[in-house]
Design a protein around this motif. Structure first.
Motif, PDB file in Angstrom:
ATOM      1  N   ILE A  47      37.535  39.989  27.494  1.00  0.00           N
ATOM      2  CA  ILE A  47      36.132  39.964  28.161  1.00  0.00           C
ATOM      3  C   ILE A  47      35.282  39.063  27.471  1.00  0.00           C
ATOM      4  O   ILE A  47      34.599  37.973  28.100  1.00  0.00           O
ATOM      5  CB  ILE A  47      35.438  41.294  28.203  1.00  0.00           C
ATOM      6  N   LEU A  48      35.000  39.046  26.088  1.00  0.00           N
ATOM      7  CA  LEU A  48      34.185  38.001  25.378  1.00  0.00           C
ATOM      8  C   LEU A  48      34.842  36.571  25.522  1.00  0.00           C
ATOM      9  O   LEU A  48      33.996  35.687  26.027  1.00  0.00           O
ATOM     10  CB  LEU A  48      34.529  38.253  23.905  1.00  0.00           C
ATOM     11  N   ASP A  72      38.197  35.788  36.941  1.00  0.00           N
ATOM     12  CA  ASP A  72      38.952  36.384  35.956  1.00  0.00           C
ATOM     13  C   ASP A  72      38.373  37.400  35.194  1.00  0.00           C
ATOM     14  O   ASP A  72      38.836  38.574  34.877  1.00  0.00           O
ATOM     15  CB  ASP A  72      39.323  35.271  34.830  1.00  0.00           C
ATOM     16  N   ALA A  73      36.867  37.095  35.113  1.00  0.00           N
ATOM     17  CA  ALA A  73      36.136  38.377  34.074  1.00  0.00           C
ATOM     18  C   ALA A  73      36.028  39.565  35.204  1.00  0.00           C
ATOM     19  O   ALA A  73      36.190  40.697  34.706  1.00  0.00           O
ATOM     20  CB  ALA A  73      34.798  37.378  34.057  1.00  0.00           C
ATOM     21  N   LEU A  74      35.750  39.434  36.364  1.00  0.00           N
ATOM     22  CA  LEU A  74      35.878  40.510  37.322  1.00  0.00           C
ATOM     23  C   LEU A  74      36.998  41.208  37.388  1.00  0.00           C
ATOM     24  O   LEU A  74      37.060  42.432  37.153  1.00  0.00           O
ATOM     25  CB  LEU A  74      35.453  40.202  38.828  1.00  0.00           C
ATOM     26  N   ALA A  75      37.936  40.652  37.273  1.00  0.00           N
ATOM     27  CA  ALA A  75      39.705  41.252  37.536  1.00  0.00           C
ATOM     28  C   ALA A  75      39.698  41.977  35.945  1.00  0.00           C
ATOM     29  O   ALA A  75      40.432  43.022  35.997  1.00  0.00           O
ATOM     30  CB  ALA A  75      40.587  40.021  37.587  1.00  0.00           C
ATOM     31  N   ALA A  76      39.254  41.216  34.898  1.00  0.00           N
ATOM     32  CA  ALA A  76      39.204  42.006  33.456  1.00  0.00           C
ATOM     33  C   ALA A  76      38.357  43.329  33.495  1.00  0.00           C
ATOM     34  O   ALA A  76      38.474  43.945  32.307  1.00  0.00           O
ATOM     35  CB  ALA A  76      39.243  40.948  32.409  1.00  0.00           C
ATOM     36  N   GLY A  77      37.504  43.686  34.538  1.00  0.00           N
ATOM     37  CA  GLY A  77      36.644  44.624  34.242  1.00  0.00           C
ATOM     38  C   GLY A  77      35.321  44.529  33.848  1.00  0.00           C
ATOM     39  O   GLY A  77      34.565  45.449  33.707  1.00  0.00           O
TER      40      GLY A  77
END
Length: 169
Positions: A47-48, A72-77
């Motif tokens: 996320i970072l 990608d950030a959304l997919a990672a939560g």
């Protein structure tokens, strides 16, 4: 009638064409960049890492990388709210941890080197939140996204077609 982004086509500008398919024209460079990207992510919180990539891409006005890394950030939560607030993080620092703020500040300093290099206080703040190995990886990740941004902006890569299952950079 709508386009693939579910926007009425009559209200939006047409999609531009890329200047070139640089990855196909310089495949060895592209493959080396992919390996560099993979190496730069080791040991970093995913996320970072995405926040860093989004912030650098905002500063560099890289629409292609913004498309990729917000997805990608959304997919990672990651939350939509934190992604949206990232462009104004100084006014919304309470959305981020102190460690994330230190990484964002370092991202800005490394990305915009002509605005006074990387100030000691920015580096020292990051060094308080990351051990030396993590800090080296963070600097690598910031450097790599800046390189991707420059390839994407220079060749006018077209945003909007990336899906998180695609090859990442």
């Amino acid at each position: 009638m709508t386009n693939e982004h579910d926007h009425p086509t009559s209200e939006y500008a047409p999609e531009h064409s890329p200047r070139m398919q640089w990855a196909e024209l310089a495949p060895d460079v592209f493959k080396a960049m992919v390996r560099l990207e993979t190496a730069s992510r080791k040991g970093l919180d995913p996320i970072l890492a995405e926040l860093v990539k989004i912030r650098a891409s905002q500063l560099n006005h890289c629409a292609f990388c913004l498309d990729m890394h917000t997805k990608d950030a959304l997919a990672a939560g990651e939350s939509v709210e934190r992604i949206v607030q990232l462009s104004a993080w100084e006014e919304s620092r309470h959305f981020y941890t102190e460690k994330e703020v230190a990484a964002i500040e370092l991202t800005e300093a490394v990305t915009v080197l002509t605005d006074g290099f990387v100030p000691d206080d920015v580096y020292e703040k990051a060094a308080k939140h990351f051990d030396e190995a993590e800090l080296a990886q963070l600097i690598a990740a910031i450097t790599v996204i800046n390189a991707w941004n420059r390839f994407s902006v220079a060749t006018r890569m077209v945003p909007g077609h990336y899906a998180p299952s695609d090859t990442k950079h």
